[in-house]
Scaffold this motif. Structure first.
Motif, PDB file in Angstrom:
ATOM      1  N   ALA A  28       0.833  -1.200   0.000  1.00  0.00           N
ATOM      2  CA  ALA A  28       0.000   0.000   0.000  1.00  0.00           C
ATOM      3  C   ALA A  28       0.869   1.251   0.000  1.00  0.00           C
ATOM      4  CB  ALA A  28      -0.914  -0.001   1.215  1.00  0.00           C
ATOM      5  N   LEU A  29       0.662   2.103  -0.994  1.00  0.00           N
ATOM      6  CA  LEU A  29       1.478   3.303  -1.134  1.00  0.00           C
ATOM      7  C   LEU A  29       1.295   4.254   0.046  1.00  0.00           C
ATOM      8  CD1 LEU A  29       3.424   4.495  -3.256  1.00  0.00           C
ATOM      9  CD2 LEU A  29       1.474   5.830  -4.093  1.00  0.00           C
ATOM     10  N   VAL A  30       0.168   4.186   0.725  1.00  0.00           N
ATOM     11  CA  VAL A  30      -0.160   5.136   1.769  1.00  0.00           C
ATOM     12  C   VAL A  30       0.833   5.104   2.929  1.00  0.00           C
ATOM     13  CG1 VAL A  30      -1.680   3.584   3.055  1.00  0.00           C
ATOM     14  CG2 VAL A  30      -2.075   6.060   3.138  1.00  0.00           C
ATOM     15  N   THR A  31       1.594   4.035   3.045  1.00  0.00           N
ATOM     16  CA  THR A  31       2.551   3.955   4.150  1.00  0.00           C
ATOM     17  C   THR A  31       3.902   4.579   3.812  1.00  0.00           C
ATOM     18  OG1 THR A  31       3.346   1.768   3.470  1.00  0.00           O
ATOM     19  CG2 THR A  31       1.459   1.836   4.956  1.00  0.00           C
ATOM     20  N   TYR A  32       4.065   5.055   2.592  1.00  0.00           N
ATOM     21  CA  TYR A  32       5.369   5.522   2.128  1.00  0.00           C
ATOM     22  C   TYR A  32       5.415   7.009   1.825  1.00  0.00           C
ATOM     23  CZ  TYR A  32       6.423   0.569   1.481  1.00  0.00           C
ATOM     24  OH  TYR A  32       6.624  -0.769   1.683  1.00  0.00           O
ATOM     25  N   THR A  33       6.540   7.610   2.166  1.00  0.00           N
ATOM     26  CA  THR A  33       6.905   8.916   1.638  1.00  0.00           C
ATOM     27  C   THR A  33       7.470   8.684   0.232  1.00  0.00           C
ATOM     28  OG1 THR A  33       7.416   9.819   3.813  1.00  0.00           O
ATOM     29  CG2 THR A  33       8.464  10.875   1.905  1.00  0.00           C
ATOM     30  N   ILE A  34       7.068   9.536  -0.709  1.00  0.00           N
ATOM     31  CA  ILE A  34       7.505   9.374  -2.098  1.00  0.00           C
ATOM     32  C   ILE A  34       8.246  10.629  -2.557  1.00  0.00           C
ATOM     33  CG2 ILE A  34       6.787   8.994  -4.488  1.00  0.00           C
ATOM     34  CD1 ILE A  34       6.275   6.595  -2.703  1.00  0.00           C
ATOM     35  N   CYS A  50       9.135  16.036  -3.039  1.00  0.00           N
ATOM     36  CA  CYS A  50       8.812  15.002  -2.068  1.00  0.00           C
ATOM     37  C   CYS A  50       7.396  15.233  -1.544  1.00  0.00           C
ATOM     38  CB  CYS A  50       9.808  15.037  -0.907  1.00  0.00           C
ATOM     39  SG  CYS A  50       9.615  13.694   0.276  1.00  0.00           S
ATOM     40  N   ILE A  51       6.707  14.145  -1.220  1.00  0.00           N
ATOM     41  CA  ILE A  51       5.369  14.251  -0.654  1.00  0.00           C
ATOM     42  C   ILE A  51       5.237  13.238   0.481  1.00  0.00           C
ATOM     43  CG2 ILE A  51       4.365  12.645  -2.357  1.00  0.00           C
ATOM     44  CD1 ILE A  51       1.819  14.482  -2.278  1.00  0.00           C
ATOM     45  N   SER A  52       4.647  13.689   1.576  1.00  0.00           N
ATOM     46  CA  SER A  52       4.465  12.807   2.725  1.00  0.00           C
ATOM     47  C   SER A  52       3.426  11.737   2.415  1.00  0.00           C
ATOM     48  CB  SER A  52       4.025  13.621   3.939  1.00  0.00           C
ATOM     49  OG  SER A  52       2.787  14.271   3.675  1.00  0.00           O
ATOM     50  N   ASN A  53       3.343  10.732   3.290  1.00  0.00           N
ATOM     51  CA  ASN A  53       2.435   9.616   3.005  1.00  0.00           C
ATOM     52  C   ASN A  53       0.976  10.051   2.958  1.00  0.00           C
ATOM     53  OD1 ASN A  53       2.419  10.114   5.763  1.00  0.00           O
ATOM     54  ND2 ASN A  53       2.053   7.990   6.316  1.00  0.00           N
ATOM     55  N   SER A  54       0.633  11.063   3.729  1.00  0.00           N
ATOM     56  CA  SER A  54      -0.744  11.557   3.715  1.00  0.00           C
ATOM     57  C   SER A  54      -0.993  12.570   2.613  1.00  0.00           C
ATOM     58  CB  SER A  54      -1.076  12.206   5.057  1.00  0.00           C
ATOM     59  OG  SER A  54      -0.315  13.381   5.220  1.00  0.00           O
ATOM     60  N   GLY A  55       0.082  13.105   2.068  1.00  0.00           N
ATOM     61  CA  GLY A  55      -0.050  14.149   1.065  1.00  0.00           C
ATOM     62  C   GLY A  55      -0.117  15.548   1.629  1.00  0.00           C
ATOM     63  N   SER A  56      -0.060  15.664   2.955  1.00  0.00           N
ATOM     64  CA  SER A  56      -0.225  16.974   3.582  1.00  0.00           C
ATOM     65  C   SER A  56       1.031  17.830   3.513  1.00  0.00           C
ATOM     66  CB  SER A  56      -0.643  16.804   5.045  1.00  0.00           C
ATOM     67  OG  SER A  56       0.334  16.066   5.745  1.00  0.00           O
ATOM     68  N   ASN A  57       2.175  17.218   3.346  1.00  0.00           N
ATOM     69  CA  ASN A  57       3.441  17.958   3.258  1.00  0.00           C
ATOM     70  C   ASN A  57       4.130  17.690   1.935  1.00  0.00           C
ATOM     71  OD1 ASN A  57       3.313  19.079   5.920  1.00  0.00           O
ATOM     72  ND2 ASN A  57       3.864  17.074   6.722  1.00  0.00           N
ATOM     73  N   THR A  58       4.594  18.765   1.306  1.00  0.00           N
ATOM     74  CA  THR A  58       5.332  18.649   0.057  1.00  0.00           C
ATOM     75  C   THR A  58       6.560  19.545   0.099  1.00  0.00           C
ATOM     76  OG1 THR A  58       4.040  20.397  -1.010  1.00  0.00           O
ATOM     77  CG2 THR A  58       3.257  18.130  -1.299  1.00  0.00           C
ATOM     78  N   ASP A  59       7.518  19.241  -0.733  1.00  0.00           N
ATOM     79  CA  ASP A  59       8.715  20.054  -0.835  1.00  0.00           C
ATOM     80  C   ASP A  59       9.225  19.988  -2.269  1.00  0.00           C
ATOM     81  OD1 ASP A  59      12.112  20.038   0.434  1.00  0.00           O
ATOM     82  OD2 ASP A  59      10.776  21.724   0.059  1.00  0.00           O
ATOM     83  N   TYR A  60       9.892  21.060  -2.667  1.00  0.00           N
ATOM     84  CA  TYR A  60      10.404  21.152  -4.027  1.00  0.00           C
ATOM     85  C   TYR A  60      11.824  21.698  -3.991  1.00  0.00           C
ATOM     86  CZ  TYR A  60       5.458  20.730  -5.119  1.00  0.00           C
ATOM     87  OH  TYR A  60       4.167  20.297  -5.194  1.00  0.00           O
ATOM     88  N   THR A  91      15.561  18.447 -18.842  1.00  0.00           N
ATOM     89  CA  THR A  91      15.775  17.177 -19.524  1.00  0.00           C
ATOM     90  C   THR A  91      16.547  16.221 -18.626  1.00  0.00           C
ATOM     91  OG1 THR A  91      15.735  18.165 -21.726  1.00  0.00           O
ATOM     92  CG2 THR A  91      16.913  16.069 -21.479  1.00  0.00           C
ATOM     93  N   ALA A  92      15.971  15.037 -18.414  1.00  0.00           N
ATOM     94  CA  ALA A  92      16.575  14.062 -17.507  1.00  0.00           C
ATOM     95  C   ALA A  92      15.723  12.803 -17.497  1.00  0.00           C
ATOM     96  CB  ALA A  92      16.663  14.620 -16.088  1.00  0.00           C
ATOM     97  N   VAL A  93      16.285  11.762 -16.908  1.00  0.00           N
ATOM     98  CA  VAL A  93      15.478  10.599 -16.542  1.00  0.00           C
ATOM     99  C   VAL A  93      14.920  10.880 -15.154  1.00  0.00           C
ATOM    100  CG1 VAL A  93      15.446   8.131 -16.093  1.00  0.00           C
ATOM    101  CG2 VAL A  93      16.884   9.045 -17.933  1.00  0.00           C
ATOM    102  N   TYR A  94      13.625  10.752 -15.031  1.00  0.00           N
ATOM    103  CA  TYR A  94      12.950  11.020 -13.759  1.00  0.00           C
ATOM    104  C   TYR A  94      12.608   9.699 -13.075  1.00  0.00           C
ATOM    105  CZ  TYR A  94      12.579  15.983 -14.764  1.00  0.00           C
ATOM    106  OH  TYR A  94      12.882  17.298 -15.000  1.00  0.00           O
ATOM    107  N   TYR A  95      12.981   9.615 -11.804  1.00  0.00           N
ATOM    108  CA  TYR A  95      12.752   8.414 -11.012  1.00  0.00           C
ATOM    109  C   TYR A  95      11.863   8.740  -9.814  1.00  0.00           C
ATOM    110  CZ  TYR A  95      17.028   6.747 -13.356  1.00  0.00           C
ATOM    111  OH  TYR A  95      17.973   6.384 -14.283  1.00  0.00           O
ATOM    112  N   CYS A  96      10.988   7.816  -9.450  1.00  0.00           N
ATOM    113  CA  CYS A  96      10.311   7.952  -8.169  1.00  0.00           C
ATOM    114  C   CYS A  96      10.968   6.985  -7.185  1.00  0.00           C
ATOM    115  CB  CYS A  96       8.812   7.713  -8.269  1.00  0.00           C
ATOM    116  SG  CYS A  96       8.300   6.087  -8.844  1.00  0.00           S
ATOM    117  N   ALA A  97      10.932   7.383  -5.932  1.00  0.00           N
ATOM    118  CA  ALA A  97      11.559   6.605  -4.877  1.00  0.00           C
ATOM    119  C   ALA A  97      10.667   6.626  -3.644  1.00  0.00           C
ATOM    120  CB  ALA A  97      12.935   7.175  -4.553  1.00  0.00           C
ATOM    121  N   ALA A  98      10.768   5.594  -2.829  1.00  0.00           N
ATOM    122  CA  ALA A  98       9.913   5.462  -1.655  1.00  0.00           C
ATOM    123  C   ALA A  98      10.734   5.104  -0.418  1.00  0.00           C
ATOM    124  CB  ALA A  98       8.856   4.381  -1.897  1.00  0.00           C
ATOM    125  N   ARG A  99      10.228   5.565   0.719  1.00  0.00           N
ATOM    126  CA  ARG A  99      10.807   5.143   1.985  1.00  0.00           C
ATOM    127  C   ARG A  99       9.761   5.336   3.084  1.00  0.00           C
ATOM    128  NH1 ARG A  99      15.360   9.714   3.563  1.00  0.00           N
ATOM    129  NH2 ARG A  99      13.957  11.321   4.378  1.00  0.00           N
TER     130      ARG A  99
END
Length: 128
Positions: A28-34, A50-60, A91-99
């Motif tokens: 379940a993605l909901v347990t992860y920061t992405i 970055c986005i927190s697991n709840s979506g309430s916090n973001t950063d750029y 221009t780049a390869v964009y990756y998503c990551a989780a923790r």
């Protein structure tokens, strides 16, 4: 085991927009920061957003702040990155990551090795 798959990359003209997606399976993605990272040719991998697991916090990171928007739909197990006013330097390869830990203080200087799961990447090319 969490698996991530990016999609939506492509060729866009400068000033254009693109939305890329990160679909999760196996857990379940909901347990992860992405986070979204990118790697341009000949350069290291840098944190973009970055986005927190709840979506309430973001950063750029500074280069994309005000142009990119990260969001997530936990019901669909998917995270998105809406990219507007694209520039050739995007221009780049964009990756998503989780923790399982929160977003770092500054995603722009995030350490890739601190993230547990990665997708295979999607290529975004900005060119006229």
């Amino acid at each position: 085991q969490l698996q991530l798959v990016e999609s939506g990359g492509g060729l866009v003209q400068p000033g254009g927009s693109l939305r890329i997606s990160c679909a999760a399976s196996g857990s379940a993605l909901v347990t992860y920061t992405i986070a979204w990272f990118r790697q341009a040719p000949g350069k290291g991998r840098e944190g973009v957003s970055c986005i927190s697991n709840s979506g309430s916090n973001t950063d750029y990171s500074y280069p994309v702040k005000g142009r990119f928007t990260i969001s997530r739909d936990n019901a669909k197990n998917t995270v998105y990155l809406q990219m507007n006013d694209l520039k050739p330097e995007d221009t780049a390869v964009y990756y998503c990551a989780a923790r399982n830990h929160p977003c770092p203080m500054m995603i722009g200087i995030a350490i890739p090795s601190a993230w547990d799961s990665w997708g295979q990447g999607t290529l975004v090319t900005i060119s006229s």
